[in-house]
Design a protein around this motif. Structure first.
Motif, PDB file in Angstrom:
ATOM      1  N   ALA A  76      45.515  27.069  29.458  1.00 50.37           N
ATOM      2  CA  ALA A  76      46.565  26.066  28.960  1.00 50.37           C
ATOM      3  C   ALA A  76      46.170  24.887  28.374  1.00 50.37           C
ATOM      4  CB  ALA A  76      47.655  26.129  30.205  1.00 50.37           C
ATOM      5  N   ALA A  77      45.266  24.171  28.746  1.00 47.00           N
ATOM      6  CA  ALA A  77      45.037  22.794  28.430  1.00 47.00           C
ATOM      7  C   ALA A  77      44.279  22.667  27.175  1.00 47.00           C
ATOM      8  CB  ALA A  77      43.972  22.107  29.396  1.00 47.00           C
ATOM      9  N   LEU A  78      43.389  23.812  26.760  1.00 42.50           N
ATOM     10  CA  LEU A  78      42.918  24.012  25.595  1.00 42.50           C
ATOM     11  C   LEU A  78      43.980  24.183  24.647  1.00 42.50           C
ATOM     12  CD1 LEU A  78      39.692  26.208  26.723  1.00 42.50           C
ATOM     13  CD2 LEU A  78      39.833  23.696  25.676  1.00 42.50           C
ATOM     14  N   TRP A  79      44.936  25.273  24.905  1.00 44.40           N
ATOM     15  CA  TRP A  79      45.874  25.711  23.969  1.00 44.40           C
ATOM     16  C   TRP A  79      46.799  24.366  23.611  1.00 44.40           C
ATOM     17  CZ3 TRP A  79      47.213  30.328  27.438  1.00 44.40           C
ATOM     18  CH2 TRP A  79      46.482  31.352  26.989  1.00 44.40           C
ATOM     19  N   ALA A  80      46.929  23.479  24.676  1.00 48.18           N
ATOM     20  CA  ALA A  80      47.978  22.307  24.399  1.00 48.18           C
ATOM     21  C   ALA A  80      47.041  21.392  23.480  1.00 48.18           C
ATOM     22  CB  ALA A  80      48.354  21.917  25.588  1.00 48.18           C
ATOM     23  N   ALA A  81      45.910  21.346  23.768  1.00 49.49           N
ATOM     24  CA  ALA A  81      45.174  20.184  22.975  1.00 49.49           C
ATOM     25  C   ALA A  81      44.930  20.567  21.441  1.00 49.49           C
ATOM     26  CB  ALA A  81      43.625  20.166  23.464  1.00 49.49           C
ATOM     27  N   GLY A  82      44.935  21.936  21.177  1.00 52.15           N
ATOM     28  CA  GLY A  82      44.792  22.504  19.720  1.00 52.15           C
ATOM     29  C   GLY A  82      43.432  22.147  18.872  1.00 52.15           C
ATOM     30  N   THR A  83      42.531  21.208  19.613  1.00 60.67           N
ATOM     31  CA  THR A  83      41.523  21.115  19.129  1.00 60.67           C
ATOM     32  C   THR A  83      40.090  21.268  20.156  1.00 60.67           C
ATOM     33  OG1 THR A  83      41.545  18.728  19.750  1.00 60.67           O
ATOM     34  CG2 THR A  83      42.252  19.346  17.559  1.00 60.67           C
ATOM     35  N   PRO A  84      39.102  21.306  19.777  1.00 54.81           N
ATOM     36  CA  PRO A  84      37.803  21.546  20.604  1.00 54.81           C
ATOM     37  C   PRO A  84      37.758  20.540  21.664  1.00 54.81           C
ATOM     38  CG  PRO A  84      37.152  22.499  18.691  1.00 54.81           C
ATOM     39  CD  PRO A  84      38.491  21.754  18.471  1.00 54.81           C
ATOM     40  N   GLN A  85      37.583  20.816  23.181  1.00 58.93           N
ATOM     41  CA  GLN A  85      37.776  19.755  23.995  1.00 58.93           C
ATOM     42  C   GLN A  85      36.466  19.889  24.905  1.00 58.93           C
ATOM     43  OE1 GLN A  85      40.800  17.681  24.878  1.00 58.93           O
ATOM     44  NE2 GLN A  85      40.684  18.362  22.651  1.00 58.93           N
ATOM     45  N   SER A  86      35.835  18.599  25.295  1.00 55.15           N
ATOM     46  CA  SER A  86      34.867  18.739  26.199  1.00 55.15           C
ATOM     47  C   SER A  86      35.268  19.092  27.607  1.00 55.15           C
ATOM     48  CB  SER A  86      34.336  17.156  26.349  1.00 55.15           C
ATOM     49  OG  SER A  86      35.018  16.343  26.899  1.00 55.15           O
ATOM     50  N   ALA A  87      34.558  19.319  28.613  1.00 58.21           N
ATOM     51  CA  ALA A  87      34.606  19.493  29.802  1.00 58.21           C
ATOM     52  C   ALA A  87      35.662  18.549  30.761  1.00 58.21           C
ATOM     53  CB  ALA A  87      33.658  19.868  30.655  1.00 58.21           C
ATOM     54  N   ALA A  88      35.054  17.223  30.185  1.00 54.02           N
ATOM     55  CA  ALA A  88      35.850  16.177  30.795  1.00 54.02           C
ATOM     56  C   ALA A  88      37.255  15.862  30.226  1.00 54.02           C
ATOM     57  CB  ALA A  88      34.895  14.765  30.535  1.00 54.02           C
ATOM     58  N   GLN A  89      37.438  16.342  29.081  1.00 52.59           N
ATOM     59  CA  GLN A  89      38.753  16.216  28.424  1.00 52.59           C
ATOM     60  C   GLN A  89      39.670  17.201  29.001  1.00 52.59           C
ATOM     61  OE1 GLN A  89      37.318  16.500  24.179  1.00 52.59           O
ATOM     62  NE2 GLN A  89      38.373  14.662  23.939  1.00 52.59           N
ATOM     63  N   ILE A 123      44.228  18.727  32.972  1.00 49.57           N
ATOM     64  CA  ILE A 123      44.767  19.657  34.096  1.00 49.57           C
ATOM     65  C   ILE A 123      45.448  18.911  35.272  1.00 49.57           C
ATOM     66  CG2 ILE A 123      43.275  21.543  33.095  1.00 49.57           C
ATOM     67  CD1 ILE A 123      41.719  21.274  35.336  1.00 49.57           C
ATOM     68  N   SER A 124      46.449  19.488  35.790  1.00 53.03           N
ATOM     69  CA  SER A 124      46.895  18.826  37.297  1.00 53.03           C
ATOM     70  C   SER A 124      46.174  18.800  38.360  1.00 53.03           C
ATOM     71  CB  SER A 124      48.255  19.397  37.331  1.00 53.03           C
ATOM     72  OG  SER A 124      48.207  20.835  37.666  1.00 53.03           O
ATOM     73  N   GLN A 125      45.069  19.973  38.459  1.00 53.93           N
ATOM     74  CA  GLN A 125      44.345  19.898  39.772  1.00 53.93           C
ATOM     75  C   GLN A 125      43.131  18.835  39.371  1.00 53.93           C
ATOM     76  OE1 GLN A 125      44.901  22.422  37.536  1.00 53.93           O
ATOM     77  NE2 GLN A 125      45.337  24.285  39.060  1.00 53.93           N
ATOM     78  N   ASP A 126      43.007  18.379  40.567  1.00 55.78           N
ATOM     79  CA  ASP A 126      41.746  17.304  40.828  1.00 55.78           C
ATOM     80  C   ASP A 126      40.562  17.978  41.128  1.00 55.78           C
ATOM     81  OD1 ASP A 126      40.538  14.859  40.932  1.00 55.78           O
ATOM     82  OD2 ASP A 126      40.968  14.354  43.186  1.00 55.78           O
ATOM     83  N   LEU A 127      39.985  18.386  39.983  1.00 55.70           N
ATOM     84  CA  LEU A 127      38.514  18.890  40.147  1.00 55.70           C
ATOM     85  C   LEU A 127      37.419  18.429  39.619  1.00 55.70           C
ATOM     86  CD1 LEU A 127      39.942  22.460  38.485  1.00 55.70           C
ATOM     87  CD2 LEU A 127      39.428  21.853  40.881  1.00 55.70           C
ATOM     88  N   ALA A 128      36.012  18.500  40.020  1.00 56.82           N
ATOM     89  CA  ALA A 128      35.045  17.592  39.459  1.00 56.82           C
ATOM     90  C   ALA A 128      34.883  18.504  38.219  1.00 56.82           C
ATOM     91  CB  ALA A 128      33.752  18.155  40.561  1.00 56.82           C
ATOM     92  N   ARG A 129      34.168  17.445  37.488  1.00 54.31           N
ATOM     93  CA  ARG A 129      33.870  18.062  36.071  1.00 54.31           C
ATOM     94  C   ARG A 129      32.829  19.159  36.249  1.00 54.31           C
ATOM     95  NH1 ARG A 129      30.023  18.475  32.827  1.00 54.31           N
ATOM     96  NH2 ARG A 129      28.708  17.657  34.134  1.00 54.31           N
ATOM     97  N   THR A 130      32.101  19.369  36.894  1.00 55.16           N
ATOM     98  CA  THR A 130      31.131  20.644  37.069  1.00 55.16           C
ATOM     99  C   THR A 130      31.784  21.744  37.391  1.00 55.16           C
ATOM    100  OG1 THR A 130      30.727  19.946  39.346  1.00 55.16           O
ATOM    101  CG2 THR A 130      29.250  19.100  37.826  1.00 55.16           C
ATOM    102  N   THR A 131      32.913  21.588  37.936  1.00 53.56           N
ATOM    103  CA  THR A 131      33.904  22.795  38.355  1.00 53.56           C
ATOM    104  C   THR A 131      34.373  23.140  37.149  1.00 53.56           C
ATOM    105  OG1 THR A 131      34.154  22.205  40.582  1.00 53.56           O
ATOM    106  CG2 THR A 131      35.861  23.566  39.901  1.00 53.56           C
ATOM    107  N   VAL A 132      35.062  22.200  36.489  1.00 51.92           N
ATOM    108  CA  VAL A 132      35.809  22.693  34.943  1.00 51.92           C
ATOM    109  C   VAL A 132      34.675  23.193  34.057  1.00 51.92           C
ATOM    110  CG1 VAL A 132      36.901  21.712  33.191  1.00 51.92           C
ATOM    111  CG2 VAL A 132      37.348  20.671  35.281  1.00 51.92           C
ATOM    112  N   ALA A 133      33.469  22.690  33.986  1.00 44.86           N
ATOM    113  CA  ALA A 133      32.411  23.168  33.373  1.00 44.86           C
ATOM    114  C   ALA A 133      32.029  24.683  33.671  1.00 44.86           C
ATOM    115  CB  ALA A 133      31.006  22.447  33.218  1.00 44.86           C
ATOM    116  N   THR A 134      32.220  24.972  35.130  1.00 45.78           N
ATOM    117  CA  THR A 134      31.827  26.449  35.458  1.00 45.78           C
ATOM    118  C   THR A 134      32.998  27.172  35.003  1.00 45.78           C
ATOM    119  OG1 THR A 134      30.490  25.519  37.504  1.00 45.78           O
ATOM    120  CG2 THR A 134      31.793  27.844  37.410  1.00 45.78           C
ATOM    121  N   LEU A 135      34.306  26.730  35.262  1.00 41.70           N
ATOM    122  CA  LEU A 135      35.448  27.590  34.730  1.00 41.70           C
ATOM    123  C   LEU A 135      35.213  27.804  33.069  1.00 41.70           C
ATOM    124  CD1 LEU A 135      38.166  25.565  36.814  1.00 41.70           C
ATOM    125  CD2 LEU A 135      37.463  27.997  37.084  1.00 41.70           C
TER     126      LEU A 135
END
Length: 129
Positions: free
Chosen positions: A25-38, A43-55
């Motif tokens: 959903a975050a990627l769709w909303a952005a409409g442009t390629p995003q880094s894991a940090a972006q 996203i609303s959850q408080d996740l580590a950057r490494t967790t987002v990279a894993t996802l």
């Protein structure tokens, strides 16, 4: 197998988990390629950057996300929009039937509302959305 947030992963392994859906959903909303940090910031959850990279890596393995070099690492983008992913799931389910696909299609059409049936007829007659 459980997801990072303790959710059960779908048995097919091809459907996005709750957290993965949030990343999509975050990627769709952005409409442009995003880094894991972006993505993490969006996203609303408080996740580590490494967790987002894993996802993002899991979504890439499932064919839902692509990546390309960008900045100091990679940037990620959704391969399809939400309706495209739903259609992909429908095709996959139909492909798994084997045998007589017409029975499955007939049962699907039987379950359509009159409005959805009319829309399906229009799409088939026009040959395009």
């Amino acid at each position: 197998m459980t997801d990072i947030d303790g959710e059960r992963r779908p048995t097919s392994g091809l459907e996005p988990s709750g957290l993965e859906a949030g990343v999509l959903a975050a990627l769709w909303a952005a409409g442009t390629p995003q880094s894991a940090a972006q993505v993490r910031a969006a996203i609303s959850q408080d996740l580590a950057r490494t967790t987002v990279a894993t996802l993002l890596g899991r979504l890439r393995e499932k064919g839902m996300v692509g990546r390309r070099p960008g900045g100091r690492g990679f940037v990620y983008f959704a391969v399809q929009d939400a309706p495209g992913l739903t259609a992909r799931r429908m095709h996959r389910e139909l492909d798994q039937v084997g045998g007589d696909r017409s029975i499955v299609l007939a049962r699907f059409v039987e379950g359509l509302s009159p409005h959805d049936e009319a829309e399906l007829r229009r799409l088939l007659d026009d040959g395009r959305p």
